[in-house]
Design an enzyme around this catalytic site. Structure first.
Site, PDB file in Angstrom:
ATOM      1  N   CYS A   1       0.722  -1.223   0.096  1.00 51.49           N
ATOM      2  CA  CYS A   1      -0.053  -0.012   0.054  1.00 51.49           C
ATOM      3  C   CYS A   1       0.755   1.168   0.231  1.00 51.49           C
ATOM      4  O   CYS A   1       1.929   1.338   0.523  1.00 51.49           O
ATOM      5  CB  CYS A   1      -0.754   0.055   1.290  1.00 51.49           C
ATOM      6  SG  CYS A   1      -2.273   1.375   1.285  1.00 51.49           S
TER       7      CYS A   1
ATOM      8  N   CYS B   1      -1.459   3.436   7.111  1.00 57.95           N
ATOM      9  CA  CYS B   1      -2.523   3.788   8.321  1.00 57.95           C
ATOM     10  C   CYS B   1      -2.064   2.882   9.465  1.00 57.95           C
ATOM     11  O   CYS B   1      -1.805   1.873   9.557  1.00 57.95           O
ATOM     12  CB  CYS B   1      -3.906   3.189   7.642  1.00 57.95           C
ATOM     13  SG  CYS B   1      -4.432   4.013   6.124  1.00 57.95           S
TER      14      CYS B   1
ATOM     15  N   CYS C   1      -3.931  -0.340  10.286  1.00 56.69           N
ATOM     16  CA  CYS C   1      -3.931  -1.425   9.141  1.00 56.69           C
ATOM     17  C   CYS C   1      -3.401  -2.850   9.623  1.00 56.69           C
ATOM     18  O   CYS C   1      -2.302  -2.822  10.227  1.00 56.69           O
ATOM     19  CB  CYS C   1      -3.336  -0.994   7.985  1.00 56.69           C
ATOM     20  SG  CYS C   1      -3.610  -2.051   6.623  1.00 56.69           S
TER      21      CYS C   1
ATOM     22  N   ARG D   1      -4.964   7.841   9.035  1.00 54.90           N
ATOM     23  CA  ARG D   1      -4.849   7.534   7.606  1.00 54.90           C
ATOM     24  C   ARG D   1      -3.699   8.417   6.800  1.00 54.90           C
ATOM     25  O   ARG D   1      -4.347   9.481   6.440  1.00 54.90           O
ATOM     26  CB  ARG D   1      -6.292   7.735   6.906  1.00 54.90           C
ATOM     27  CG  ARG D   1      -7.127   6.808   7.630  1.00 54.90           C
ATOM     28  CD  ARG D   1      -8.397   6.493   6.483  1.00 54.90           C
ATOM     29  NE  ARG D   1      -7.941   5.774   5.303  1.00 54.90           N
ATOM     30  CZ  ARG D   1      -7.824   4.443   4.997  1.00 54.90           C
ATOM     31  NH1 ARG D   1      -8.009   3.738   5.897  1.00 54.90           N
ATOM     32  NH2 ARG D   1      -7.782   4.390   3.869  1.00 54.90           N
TER      33      ARG D   1
ATOM     34  N   CYS E   1     -10.429 -16.323   5.319  1.00 56.88           N
ATOM     35  CA  CYS E   1     -11.078 -15.177   5.711  1.00 56.88           C
ATOM     36  C   CYS E   1     -10.069 -13.542   5.522  1.00 56.88           C
ATOM     37  O   CYS E   1      -8.930 -14.160   5.896  1.00 56.88           O
ATOM     38  CB  CYS E   1     -12.179 -14.820   6.717  1.00 56.88           C
ATOM     39  SG  CYS E   1     -12.459 -13.506   7.307  1.00 56.88           S
ATOM     40  N   ASP E   2     -10.620 -12.663   5.240  1.00 53.38           N
ATOM     41  CA  ASP E   2      -9.768 -11.586   5.386  1.00 53.38           C
ATOM     42  C   ASP E   2      -9.092 -11.195   6.757  1.00 53.38           C
ATOM     43  O   ASP E   2      -8.048 -10.764   6.881  1.00 53.38           O
ATOM     44  CB  ASP E   2     -10.670 -10.197   4.966  1.00 53.38           C
ATOM     45  CG  ASP E   2      -9.710  -9.115   4.840  1.00 53.38           C
ATOM     46  OD1 ASP E   2      -8.678  -9.143   3.880  1.00 53.38           O
ATOM     47  OD2 ASP E   2     -10.154  -7.944   5.149  1.00 53.38           O
TER      48      ASP E   2
ATOM     49  N   CYS F   1     -26.494 -11.323  15.756  1.00 55.04           N
ATOM     50  CA  CYS F   1     -25.313 -11.161  15.450  1.00 55.04           C
ATOM     51  C   CYS F   1     -24.546 -12.781  15.380  1.00 55.04           C
ATOM     52  O   CYS F   1     -23.366 -12.957  14.883  1.00 55.04           O
ATOM     53  CB  CYS F   1     -24.498 -10.321  16.760  1.00 55.04           C
ATOM     54  SG  CYS F   1     -24.231 -11.123  18.241  1.00 55.04           S
TER      55      CYS F   1
ATOM     56  N   CYS G   1     -17.839 -11.537  14.618  1.00 49.75           N
ATOM     57  CA  CYS G   1     -16.654 -12.322  13.649  1.00 49.75           C
ATOM     58  C   CYS G   1     -15.863 -12.924  14.790  1.00 49.75           C
ATOM     59  O   CYS G   1     -15.541 -12.504  16.059  1.00 49.75           O
ATOM     60  CB  CYS G   1     -15.872 -11.026  13.481  1.00 49.75           C
ATOM     61  SG  CYS G   1     -14.441 -11.778  12.353  1.00 49.75           S
TER      62      CYS G   1
ATOM     63  N   CYS H   1     -19.559  -7.354  22.077  1.00 54.07           N
ATOM     64  CA  CYS H   1     -20.955  -7.909  22.641  1.00 54.07           C
ATOM     65  C   CYS H   1     -21.694  -6.623  23.422  1.00 54.07           C
ATOM     66  O   CYS H   1     -22.906  -6.511  22.900  1.00 54.07           O
ATOM     67  CB  CYS H   1     -20.847  -9.098  23.792  1.00 54.07           C
ATOM     68  SG  CYS H   1     -22.457  -9.660  24.275  1.00 54.07           S
TER      69      CYS H   1
END
Length: 436
Positions: A22, A26, A29, A142, A297-298, A348, A352, A371
């Site tokens: 990138c 940031c 990140c 950023r 997953c990301d 929910c 995640c 939560c």
């Protein structure tokens, strides 16, 4: 017992053609450090071979009527326009019978010039623009590699996209700096002309040595990890979203769309969640790295969650492999007892798995750090969400809620109607038996 899940061709891929590379730096990140996964490589660029394999295999595998390619990073525009021109050519080559192909690209917005705008418009790209609010909030984290602010460039890109006829939405991260300014951030984005917004909470932990902590594998928590100084407070994300909701519901329903609101309204209508965070199972949103490696997953781009490489094993086989299916099922199967008995579980499903590193009141692992925010938002919006859902079930626009709330305020009713009062949606029924 539920039948084992299988994604078939119903899955999405977030492709990172430049890997974690990138042009910004940031502070919060989590993906910049993924460069360490490939210490032997000097160039993080997706090759022609990997690109063609990805395009061909994904189109062949995808069972959805519309095939959408998601390009992310790092910063995907570092690949240059020629890369994406070639991607579009390959999509046309491998799309059978005029099948609909679309593209979505997430960008920090600092490299977009007129040529990019023309390309996006000509090829109907949907652009996600990362912006964290007005300058004093956006520029806190950023910044570029020289620690210079980026707000002015990003705001100018938003104007270019709008003037160039390019459809775009915004992705705003919620962190310690902007968490107390929900209403202000929302109004800023709305005044910028944004009509679809995503608000993503920043939650990361750091190890004593300085590197970011990995996920809580199998419910095992790394007690040495500490929350980063930029992470959003556990209940702060809820406060932020409640502030946004209170402003939005009074004047912008049907005009401005907020991803989290759409998801919760869908839950009231008993529709499948459109966001993996809120779904009962996950695993349908995988990540393709620049060299063809596929990850679960990301938020799980780690060696232990690498599924394989699409140049060696077919994409659909990796997506439906036993480890990936188990990864998806674990989201529900590993819920602690507190979650299973929670009134708001369907809103929910534990959130995640990356953020499930807190212990419950019974000292059981696996509770989501956020939560308190999830509960706060669900409880705060329940009266109005239930009314909007009832309006939609009656084939009335959800935007009518603004008139209903206005009538309540004019009549001196600033709270939810009593259970035996007439429902304000106009059905003629008691609130208890209607929207209540």
């Amino acid at each position: 017992m539920d039948a084992p899940i299988s994604y078939g061709g119903n899955f999405h891929i977030m492709a990172k053609p430049a890997g974690s590379v990138c042009n910004l730096d940031c502070t919060y990140c989590y993906y910049l450090e993924k460069e360490d996964l490939y210490p032997e490589r000097t160039s993080f660029r997706m090759s022609e071979e990997v690109l063609e394999e990805y395009v061909r295999q994904f189109i062949e595998a995808c069972a959805l009527p519309e095939v959408t390619f998601f390009w992310q990073g790092g910063e995907p525009t570092l690949m240059g326009l020629d890369f994406f021109r070639r991607a579009v050519e390959l999509q046309k080559q491998y799309a059978p019978d005029g099948r609909v192909i679309t593209n979505s690209l997430q960008t920090n917005g600092t490299l977009i010039d007129t040529d990019w705008i023309d390309f996006f418009a000509e090829n109907n790209f949907l652009i996600g623009l990362s912006i964290d609010g007005p300058d004093r909030l956006h520029d806190r984290f950023r910044v570029d590699k020289k620690n210079a602010p980026t707000f002015d460039t990003v705001a100018a890109t938003a104007e270019k996209l709008s003037n160039g006829g390019v459809e775009f939405n915004t992705l705003t991260t919620i962190h310690r700096r902007n968490v107390k300014f929900g209403g202000e951030v929302y109004r800023f984005l709305r005044d910028l002309g944004v009509t679809f917004m995503q608000f993503i909470p920043i939650v990361e932990r750091k190890m004593p040595e300085g590197e970011l902590a990995g996920p809580p594998d199998g419910g095992v928590l790394d007690e040495a990890a500490a929350l980063t100084e930029w992470s959003v407070p556990a209940d702060g994300y809820g406060d932020f979203m409640c502030d946004v909701f209170d402003f939005w519901v009074k004047r912008d329903v049907g005009e401005v769309f907020v991803q989290m609101f759409d998801v919760h309204l869908g839950a009231w209508l008993e529709e499948p969640p459109g966001l993996c965070v809120n779904a009962k199972t996950c695993g349908q949103n995988m990540v393709l790295e620049h060299n063809g490696d596929l990850y679960a997953c990301d938020h799980f781009v780690y060696d232990s969650y690498r599924l394989g490489n699409i140049t060696e094993t077919p994409l659909v086989e990796l997506a439906n492999s036993a480890p990936q299916l188990k990864f998806g099922e674990d989201k529900f199967d590993q819920l602690p007892g507190d979650c299973r008995g929670c009134w708001f579980l369907s809103a929910c499903f534990g959130g995640c798995p990356k953020h499930r590193f807190v212990r419950t009141s019974d000292d059981e692992p696996g509770l989501n750090y956020l939560c308190p925010s999830y509960k706060k938002f669900a409880a705060h919006t329940e009266p109005v969400m239930s009314q909007m859902a009832e309006l939609l079930r009656r084939r009335q626009p959800a935007s009518r809620i603004m008139d209903i709330l206005g009538q309540q305020k004019a009549g001196g009713n600033k709270s939810t109607p009593g259970r035996n009062d007439s429902c304000p949606c106009g059905s003629g029924k008691k609130y208890k038996k209607c929207c209540g």
